[in-house]
Write a protein that holds these residues in place. Structure first.
Motif, PDB file in Angstrom:
ATOM      1  N   THR A 167       0.839  -1.210   0.000  1.00  0.00           N
ATOM      2  CA  THR A 167       0.000   0.000   0.000  1.00  0.00           C
ATOM      3  C   THR A 167       0.867   1.251   0.000  1.00  0.00           C
ATOM      4  N   VAL A 177       2.536   1.695  -3.430  1.00  0.00           N
ATOM      5  CA  VAL A 177       1.602   2.221  -4.429  1.00  0.00           C
ATOM      6  C   VAL A 177       1.339   3.699  -4.172  1.00  0.00           C
ATOM      7  N   ARG A 178       1.102   4.041  -2.903  1.00  0.00           N
ATOM      8  CA  ARG A 178       0.826   5.434  -2.541  1.00  0.00           C
ATOM      9  C   ARG A 178       1.996   6.341  -2.940  1.00  0.00           C
ATOM     10  N   ASP A 179       3.235   5.857  -2.755  1.00  0.00           N
ATOM     11  CA  ASP A 179       4.410   6.682  -3.009  1.00  0.00           C
ATOM     12  C   ASP A 179       4.836   6.703  -4.471  1.00  0.00           C
ATOM     13  N   HIS A 180       4.547   5.639  -5.225  1.00  0.00           N
ATOM     14  CA  HIS A 180       5.137   5.530  -6.557  1.00  0.00           C
ATOM     15  C   HIS A 180       4.137   5.451  -7.706  1.00  0.00           C
ATOM     16  N   VAL A 181       2.844   5.403  -7.425  1.00  0.00           N
ATOM     17  CA  VAL A 181       1.850   5.299  -8.484  1.00  0.00           C
ATOM     18  C   VAL A 181       1.022   6.578  -8.517  1.00  0.00           C
ATOM     19  N   ASP A 182       0.832   7.126  -9.713  1.00  0.00           N
ATOM     20  CA  ASP A 182      -0.007   8.309  -9.883  1.00  0.00           C
ATOM     21  C   ASP A 182      -1.463   7.845  -9.923  1.00  0.00           C
ATOM     22  N   LEU A 183      -2.118   7.890  -8.748  1.00  0.00           N
ATOM     23  CA  LEU A 183      -3.481   7.374  -8.641  1.00  0.00           C
ATOM     24  C   LEU A 183      -4.467   8.192  -9.468  1.00  0.00           C
ATOM     25  N   LEU A 186      -4.278   6.897 -12.876  1.00  0.00           N
ATOM     26  CA  LEU A 186      -4.882   5.566 -12.899  1.00  0.00           C
ATOM     27  C   LEU A 186      -6.401   5.656 -12.924  1.00  0.00           C
TER      28      LEU A 186
END
Length: 150
Positions: free
Chosen positions: A68, A71-77, A80
């Motif tokens: 989690t 994802v929070r740190d490395h994915v542009d939600l 997405l």
């Protein structure tokens, strides 16, 4: 609790040591030749074993890593979510199932009771106001100036 978990670099180092030990231990087998090795271990069996080992390693790594947070740190939600087809998601919603799950007759009764109660209060208020208006008109017509009858 997190102090007890090994860091990912330790896991990689441990994996490298295990790989090196396996390579060293397999020296006699490698010396026998590739033909003997492939004859002793069928290809499909080796692939299944490799798949099982890879799945076990992946499961172990995923248990140690906070996915989690990654994802929070490395994915542009936002990017997405922008790619999600909301119309397709809504089209997959089972509206008839939702309606069946609701107690629609009870909901209609409750809302009708509320509207009816408000309408009755409105009619009563209008009746009192009309009664007062009629009383004033009658008193003016009869030219009464004193105390009003209740």
């Amino acid at each position: 609790m997190d102090d007890l978990r090994p860091a990912p670099d330790r896991v990689v180092a441990l994996g490298a040591v295990a790989l090196k030990a396996g390579w060293w231990a397999s020296g006699p087998v490698r010396r026998l030749g590739w033909a003997v090795l492939t004859a002793a271990v069928p290809e499909d069996m080796a692939r299944r074993a490799l798949r099982d080992v890879a799945a076990a390693v992946a499961a172990t790594v995923l248990e140690m890593v906070d996915v989690t947070a990654l994802v929070r740190d490395h994915v542009d939600l936002d990017a997405l979510v922008a790619g999600v087809d909301v119309a397709a998601v809504v089209a997959r919603v089972d509206v008839s199932g939702l309606v069946a799950a609701m107690d629609l007759p009870a909901l209609v009764r409750q809302s009708s009771a509320t509207v009816t109660g408000e309408a009755v209060r409105g009619v009563r208020t209008a009746g009192v106001s009309a009664d007062d208006t009629v009383t004033r008109v009658v008193e003016r017509v009869l030219r009464r100036r004193g105390e009003r009858l209740a």
